[in-house]
Design a protein around this motif. Sequence first.
Motif, PDB file in Angstrom:
ATOM      1  N   HIS A 137      13.346  16.861  -9.371  1.00 23.15           N
ATOM      2  CA  HIS A 137      13.112  17.186 -11.314  1.00 23.15           C
ATOM      3  C   HIS A 137      12.191  15.740 -11.537  1.00 23.15           C
ATOM      4  O   HIS A 137      10.812  16.400 -12.249  1.00 23.15           O
ATOM      5  CB  HIS A 137      14.989  16.867 -12.167  1.00 23.15           C
ATOM      6  CG  HIS A 137      14.220  16.635 -13.630  1.00 23.15           C
ATOM      7  ND1 HIS A 137      15.244  17.027 -14.111  1.00 23.15           N
ATOM      8  CD2 HIS A 137      13.349  17.801 -14.308  1.00 23.15           C
ATOM      9  CE1 HIS A 137      14.669  17.211 -15.791  1.00 23.15           C
ATOM     10  NE2 HIS A 137      13.436  17.781 -14.904  1.00 23.15           N
ATOM     11  N   ASN A 162       8.666  19.918 -26.065  1.00 24.77           N
ATOM     12  CA  ASN A 162      10.520  20.258 -26.513  1.00 24.77           C
ATOM     13  C   ASN A 162      10.226  21.280 -27.007  1.00 24.77           C
ATOM     14  O   ASN A 162      10.675  22.031 -27.250  1.00 24.77           O
ATOM     15  CB  ASN A 162      10.444  18.686 -27.227  1.00 24.77           C
ATOM     16  CG  ASN A 162      12.203  18.810 -27.641  1.00 24.77           C
ATOM     17  OD1 ASN A 162      12.923  19.454 -27.242  1.00 24.77           O
ATOM     18  ND2 ASN A 162      12.345  18.098 -29.045  1.00 24.77           N
ATOM     19  N   LEU A 215       7.547  23.441 -28.505  1.00 24.89           N
ATOM     20  CA  LEU A 215       7.371  24.020 -28.273  1.00 24.89           C
ATOM     21  C   LEU A 215       8.005  25.666 -26.673  1.00 24.89           C
ATOM     22  O   LEU A 215       7.448  26.850 -26.982  1.00 24.89           O
ATOM     23  CB  LEU A 215       5.719  24.512 -27.445  1.00 24.89           C
ATOM     24  CG  LEU A 215       4.509  25.058 -27.387  1.00 24.89           C
ATOM     25  CD1 LEU A 215       3.885  25.876 -29.114  1.00 24.89           C
ATOM     26  CD2 LEU A 215       3.029  24.919 -26.905  1.00 24.89           C
ATOM     27  N   THR A 216       7.914  25.162 -25.893  1.00 24.66           N
ATOM     28  CA  THR A 216       8.675  25.421 -24.368  1.00 24.66           C
ATOM     29  C   THR A 216       9.560  25.082 -24.085  1.00 24.66           C
ATOM     30  O   THR A 216      10.534  25.584 -23.666  1.00 24.66           O
ATOM     31  CB  THR A 216       7.919  25.224 -23.392  1.00 24.66           C
ATOM     32  OG1 THR A 216       7.458  24.068 -23.058  1.00 24.66           O
ATOM     33  CG2 THR A 216       6.766  26.134 -23.944  1.00 24.66           C
ATOM     34  N   ASN A 217      10.287  23.565 -24.608  1.00 26.06           N
ATOM     35  CA  ASN A 217      11.382  23.132 -24.361  1.00 26.06           C
ATOM     36  C   ASN A 217      11.753  23.147 -22.953  1.00 26.06           C
ATOM     37  O   ASN A 217      12.749  22.899 -22.011  1.00 26.06           O
ATOM     38  CB  ASN A 217      12.953  23.638 -24.563  1.00 26.06           C
ATOM     39  CG  ASN A 217      13.132  23.978 -26.195  1.00 26.06           C
ATOM     40  OD1 ASN A 217      12.483  23.556 -26.824  1.00 26.06           O
ATOM     41  ND2 ASN A 217      15.011  24.171 -26.359  1.00 26.06           N
ATOM     42  N   GLY A 266       9.856  24.654 -20.949  1.00 23.19           N
ATOM     43  CA  GLY A 266       9.634  25.274 -19.577  1.00 23.19           C
ATOM     44  C   GLY A 266       8.621  25.971 -19.885  1.00 23.19           C
ATOM     45  O   GLY A 266       7.608  25.180 -20.103  1.00 23.19           O
ATOM     46  N   PRO A 267       8.553  27.391 -18.819  1.00 25.98           N
ATOM     47  CA  PRO A 267       9.943  27.656 -18.055  1.00 25.98           C
ATOM     48  C   PRO A 267       9.909  27.228 -16.845  1.00 25.98           C
ATOM     49  O   PRO A 267       9.125  26.175 -16.050  1.00 25.98           O
ATOM     50  CB  PRO A 267       8.583  29.195 -17.187  1.00 25.98           C
ATOM     51  CG  PRO A 267       7.123  28.573 -17.100  1.00 25.98           C
ATOM     52  CD  PRO A 267       6.879  27.573 -18.705  1.00 25.98           C
ATOM     53  N   GLY A 268      11.437  26.814 -16.387  1.00 30.75           N
ATOM     54  CA  GLY A 268      11.237  26.335 -15.209  1.00 30.75           C
ATOM     55  C   GLY A 268      11.626  24.320 -16.014  1.00 30.75           C
ATOM     56  O   GLY A 268      11.909  24.158 -17.155  1.00 30.75           O
ATOM     57  N   THR A 269      11.496  24.286 -15.307  1.00 35.94           N
ATOM     58  CA  THR A 269      10.813  22.967 -15.905  1.00 35.94           C
ATOM     59  C   THR A 269       9.354  22.680 -15.827  1.00 35.94           C
ATOM     60  O   THR A 269       8.836  20.978 -15.564  1.00 35.94           O
ATOM     61  CB  THR A 269      11.350  21.542 -14.661  1.00 35.94           C
ATOM     62  OG1 THR A 269      10.769  21.791 -13.461  1.00 35.94           O
ATOM     63  CG2 THR A 269      12.693  21.393 -14.692  1.00 35.94           C
ATOM     64  N   ALA A 270       8.115  23.185 -15.974  1.00 37.76           N
ATOM     65  CA  ALA A 270       6.825  22.916 -15.688  1.00 37.76           C
ATOM     66  C   ALA A 270       6.094  22.626 -17.092  1.00 37.76           C
ATOM     67  O   ALA A 270       5.082  21.524 -16.568  1.00 37.76           O
ATOM     68  CB  ALA A 270       5.913  24.886 -15.870  1.00 37.76           C
ATOM     69  N   GLU A 305       7.604  19.897 -19.071  1.00 35.11           N
ATOM     70  CA  GLU A 305       8.654  18.674 -19.133  1.00 35.11           C
ATOM     71  C   GLU A 305       7.768  17.279 -18.941  1.00 35.11           C
ATOM     72  O   GLU A 305       7.760  17.008 -17.850  1.00 35.11           O
ATOM     73  CB  GLU A 305       9.621  18.979 -18.840  1.00 35.11           C
ATOM     74  CG  GLU A 305      10.937  18.094 -18.460  1.00 35.11           C
ATOM     75  CD  GLU A 305      12.873  18.650 -18.177  1.00 35.11           C
ATOM     76  OE1 GLU A 305      12.857  18.942 -17.506  1.00 35.11           O
ATOM     77  OE2 GLU A 305      12.562  17.410 -17.695  1.00 35.11           O
ATOM     78  N   THR A 322       9.186  11.474 -20.477  1.00 35.82           N
ATOM     79  CA  THR A 322       9.993  11.205 -21.962  1.00 35.82           C
ATOM     80  C   THR A 322      10.880  12.147 -21.945  1.00 35.82           C
ATOM     81  O   THR A 322      11.901  12.055 -22.865  1.00 35.82           O
ATOM     82  CB  THR A 322       8.643  10.954 -23.176  1.00 35.82           C
ATOM     83  OG1 THR A 322       7.915  10.316 -22.874  1.00 35.82           O
ATOM     84  CG2 THR A 322       9.713  10.605 -23.853  1.00 35.82           C
ATOM     85  N   ALA A 367      13.613  11.621 -20.286  1.00 37.02           N
ATOM     86  CA  ALA A 367      14.120  11.321 -20.787  1.00 37.02           C
ATOM     87  C   ALA A 367      15.255  11.759 -22.222  1.00 37.02           C
ATOM     88  O   ALA A 367      16.591  10.881 -21.899  1.00 37.02           O
ATOM     89  CB  ALA A 367      13.753   9.607 -21.020  1.00 37.02           C
ATOM     90  N   TYR A 368      14.691  11.770 -22.776  1.00 35.08           N
ATOM     91  CA  TYR A 368      15.201  12.938 -23.945  1.00 35.08           C
ATOM     92  C   TYR A 368      16.576  14.013 -23.638  1.00 35.08           C
ATOM     93  O   TYR A 368      17.631  13.478 -24.210  1.00 35.08           O
ATOM     94  CB  TYR A 368      14.157  13.106 -24.880  1.00 35.08           C
ATOM     95  CG  TYR A 368      14.339  14.025 -26.414  1.00 35.08           C
ATOM     96  CD1 TYR A 368      15.352  13.319 -27.521  1.00 35.08           C
ATOM     97  CD2 TYR A 368      14.591  14.690 -26.505  1.00 35.08           C
ATOM     98  CE1 TYR A 368      15.811  13.021 -28.000  1.00 35.08           C
ATOM     99  CE2 TYR A 368      15.525  15.923 -27.273  1.00 35.08           C
ATOM    100  CZ  TYR A 368      15.529  15.081 -29.197  1.00 35.08           C
ATOM    101  OH  TYR A 368      16.344  15.360 -29.661  1.00 35.08           O
ATOM    102  N   PHE A 369      16.039  14.726 -22.915  1.00 32.02           N
ATOM    103  CA  PHE A 369      17.415  15.529 -22.420  1.00 32.02           C
ATOM    104  C   PHE A 369      18.378  14.751 -22.189  1.00 32.02           C
ATOM    105  O   PHE A 369      19.375  15.349 -22.331  1.00 32.02           O
ATOM    106  CB  PHE A 369      16.593  16.543 -21.509  1.00 32.02           C
ATOM    107  CG  PHE A 369      15.632  17.344 -21.758  1.00 32.02           C
ATOM    108  CD1 PHE A 369      16.526  17.809 -23.259  1.00 32.02           C
ATOM    109  CD2 PHE A 369      14.795  18.029 -21.874  1.00 32.02           C
ATOM    110  CE1 PHE A 369      14.953  18.427 -23.805  1.00 32.02           C
ATOM    111  CE2 PHE A 369      14.098  19.269 -21.519  1.00 32.02           C
ATOM    112  CZ  PHE A 369      14.266  19.465 -22.771  1.00 32.02           C
TER     113      PHE A 369
END
Lengths: 335, 384, 496
Positions: free
Chosen positions: B94, B324, B326-328, B330-334, B336, B339, B342-344
């Motif tokens: 990750h 965070n 726009l896409t949270n 995602g897609p997948g972890t693309a 992220e 920070t 860390a926030y999640f």
Amino acid sequence: MRNPLKPSPLQVAFTYAVLVIAAIVVLFPLYWVAVTSLKLPIDVFNGPFYLPFVDFKPSPHAWQYVFGVLGPDVKRAYLNTASVALASAAITLFLGAFAAYGLTRFEYRPRVGAIVAFIGCLVLGVVLSVLGTPVGVAVAVALALFFLVLQTLGRRFKRSLGNQDVAFWMISNRILPPVVVVIPIYLLFQQLGLLDTRTALIASYTAVNLPIAVWLMRDYFMGVPQDVEESAQIDGASRYRIFFSIVLPLAAPGLVATFLLVLVFAWNEYLVALFLSKANAQTMPLLVSAMSGTRGTEWWYMSVVILIMILPVVVMAIILERYIERGLIVGAVKG
Amino acid sequence: MRAPKDDSRQVPSERTGPGQSRPLQRLYGWLEHRAGLVFLLPAVVVILGFAIFPLLGSLYTSLIRIRFSGGQTELDFVGLANYRKLLLGSEQAHFLGRGGEALWVWVTLFFLALLLAWGLYRRYRQGRGGLAWSLLGGALVLAFAWLVLSRLVPGSLLGTLQTTLFYVFAGTALQYGLGLWLALLCAERLPGTRFFRVVFMLPLAITPVGIAYMFRMLTDTSKGPLQPLWAALGLEGFSWVNDPWGARFAVLIGDTWQWTPFAFIVLLAALQSIPQEQIEAAAVDGATRWQTFRYVIFPYLLPASATLVLIRMIEGFKIVDLPNILTNGGPGTATESITLHAYFAWRTLDVGTAAALGFTLLVLVSVFSTVYARALLPRARGEG
Amino acid sequence: MKFKRIFALLAGVAALTAMLLAGLVQGQGRRFDGVQINVLTFTGPQIAEPLRRRGREFEQMTGARVNVVVVPFADLYQQILTDATTGTNSFDAWIFAPQWMADFVPAGIMEDLTARIRADRDIQWSDIGEFFRNFSASYGGKIYTIPLDGDFQMVYYRTDVLQQLNLRPPQTWDDYLAIAKAAHGKDWNGDGRADYGSCIAKKRNAQSYWMFTSILGGFVQSRGTQQGAFFDTDTMRPLVRNEAFAEALRVYKETTQYGPPDELNLDVGDTRGLFTSGRCALSVDWGDIGTLAIDPQTSKVKDKVGAVILPGSRRVLDRASGRLVSCTASLCPHATGGINHAPYAAFGGWSGGINIKARPQAKDAAYALFSYMSSPAVSGKDVTIGITGFNPYRTSHFKNLKLWTDAGFSEAGARVYLGAIEASLNSPNMILDLRIPKNQQYQQVVLDKALSEFLAGQINAQQAMDQINSGWEEITNAEGRERQKQAYRASLSIER
């Protein structure tokens, strides 16, 4: 005062073309927000609709909700945001200009030994208080030890750092992401009994934005010609007088730019505000983010809040923009 | 903002008249003598007072795990377990991504190694010391290059680290370039530029969370304002969010929209300090516009530019709101960032992992910015 | 520790005295004259709106002052914990998701309400759905919250679409896929654009993992709520690496083919908007679509919406072998027509809880406020109003059809909507949302991330299951397997 590099008409046309395109890129999203604030939910989801009255029937429902139901919240948040941002920006600018001037005109040589001693005693103090020593005693012991070490060992270890390192230390305080430090900050203000007050917000924004102010203004002060200062010094003017009546006016564009920047940073800050404020000190960014709840984002309300939030900053930018001008400086230098 | 002219009156005159008392005189004398301290100390105290406790607090947090049991909050000390999880354990893919194998990666690394070796050799020939440090630095550069390059092979996976690096470097470059261009155009003093100046400052006035939501509206391909454009291009069934690089570029565009004004304001103010005579002189000498910019204007902008890039890089490493919302991520972890990662973790009470990420970031950015500050800043300021 | 016990004792005595005194003075003054309570919830119109409105009524009746504090939804959990565990205690009561009880109760910040509820007639406890009473409001056999909302997921469909396609509402997930496939790519709201077969909120870090569990439920749990759908209740091993989970992943991924192009970036706000503006034939959601669909400000599909209990499966997981096997009477005791349904109480419904450190008077006032808001007459009105965000959870909410037709439902529409809710609510095979310590890490971090990577094609189904399995095991081992197992059993009210 015309630019002597008289550009050809083609160049002028090109300049305008670029400026206009850039302006559209900047303004269109804001236009979309403004239009969205007039839409019913169904118009948002059936969209895209562009022009009120032509594409869809505008409705003031979102404005009514924000000013009606949310009215008291909005008003309180608005006042909080304004007072916190203005106060912290003013303090930041003042302290920042002081420090930046110091860093460009004086030489500092903090001794490595002293810093190491300080850190060591600090850790000792923390360990002591974790182990159960009363906080007051721990602080006293740490302080005493610090001065003892400073007077003895610190003197032998002469290696020292320079202005660069001081400035770098300042900016390095901004590296840690806010999520990581927000709980310690919360505990700090809880101990001080300042939770949910504007004071807490002003203090934290000042501390957080100070490094940026120092760094930016350092460059502007460096651009101010030093010969004027030197001649003033020969005339017998004090350092402070030189600073206030010669250097500050000469660096006015930089001051204004810095002020605008630290103002919007404080104006827009979210996470620290979330933790340090409950009800009384809540600020506008919290309201923006609050418009996204369990029902998904309420685009129409959010648009209204975004719009009313930008407005004062725009006014401020219009008023202050004229100071980012050459004319003032040139006049001051010659006068 | 103080009005510049008024200030002279507010400062007490230090030229003491004969009627003034001695203690006051001595105070003025002391203030004058220690002026350097008086200027710097307030800022240092404020920053120090506010920085130390959170720093130590979060360092401690990175070594613990929170548990609730028996009606209280337990802080279990777990040593370096949080870091181990991140760098070697279940969070490794990750955070650092998953590498792929390709020949070109090794070829590129090989040439990079050659280049470094040559540099090292030159240093050695010039008789400059610090061989151990240079070797360590070279190894670090190579490791880092591998960490980035091997994640670009098809079939590999970018971690939050590489994604963040992309945001930082691409974003800073774009914002600086655009900001500089617009600032130069606005400094031309053509009629109407004052309007444009205010317009170009606008994006700064919106809270980052608001900007992120705004870009969600704009990038929506089914009901957003650009939908007809998509349809005309035959992309109606396509969505940028399904494509990792599409989503990353969407975040980058939002970030650039938001932060170009920062570069714009700083450079615009810096442009004002250039003596007009020098530009006029260059024009008289028959310099082209480009030459004037390159040899007259740009050197004046260098100090501010160097600061600007440093600040933007430091801030850029902390990018969180845009991905965070726009896409949270995602897609997948693309999309992220570190920070956001860390926030999640932090939001689900995994404060240890969040703090460990924060400190890893601190080390990373410190290394980057130290190199930057040591190697480039002095040169940009004309000090080295 | 001794001090704490004495303090608790004193507080108890004080509370009793206060209650006695309150009872005595009730005749003369109002009950809570001069008592202020701070209630924390999230910024809505939902929840906060009825709380403010009913709070004002409550103030008039009792003399208390209700101070509503709101924070953005995404930060509510952190705010409650930070405030209470650091001893700040600025809030006397919270309205929150009962799933969080798994952290709040062990952290010792929640007041046990069992005795108060036993003594309270007005609340009509037995009128509340059995599932909510025994599972949502309770933890380890004690009652900690008062339900204000009933939350479980259902499937919504467009009645006109099914009619035109000549199909029946979905009974199984294969039916669901068939309808979605048939409806996809046709224009269903008359704007000339092709619409979608199925809209599900699949955005990362939003509601995706609830949607997935709704699909998974019917495959994995067949013997009633206490069987559990997430872990084996004896070994605490995750119920992940098996054919049921793989089948649910397949269904989940296939629905994407019949959805909007950017479905992977939609949250429930988006899918609700799309559904009510007529662009989707099917959707999975909580009760909210029902009330949103009758609101003229949001809806183009008034009287065209039907709801059914979550589709199920004819084949369920055999836990011994990890395979899907056909339903038998002993394997699926609650099946109807051979199909096993397992409605999923995702999130669990907003509930009111009280801070154990609140002043005794404030506790009493907060309890009285929640009791008032939950009472049949008051809540019966609020659950029919879309803006409250409250969905029905009491038997009386279903009996009184007039409440719903007054709110704007057609009678047939109300029957279908309430029928679907009632079928779910009365199901003995309801799935309780995961309620063990660190549940947010299990679901929001591990499960959600793996699902998102699987949907984006970064990993395949087997890798996704392996990743979830090892991620869950890691948290379980770190927290202590036995402890987590006891917590899981306690949440399902399994006696030791």
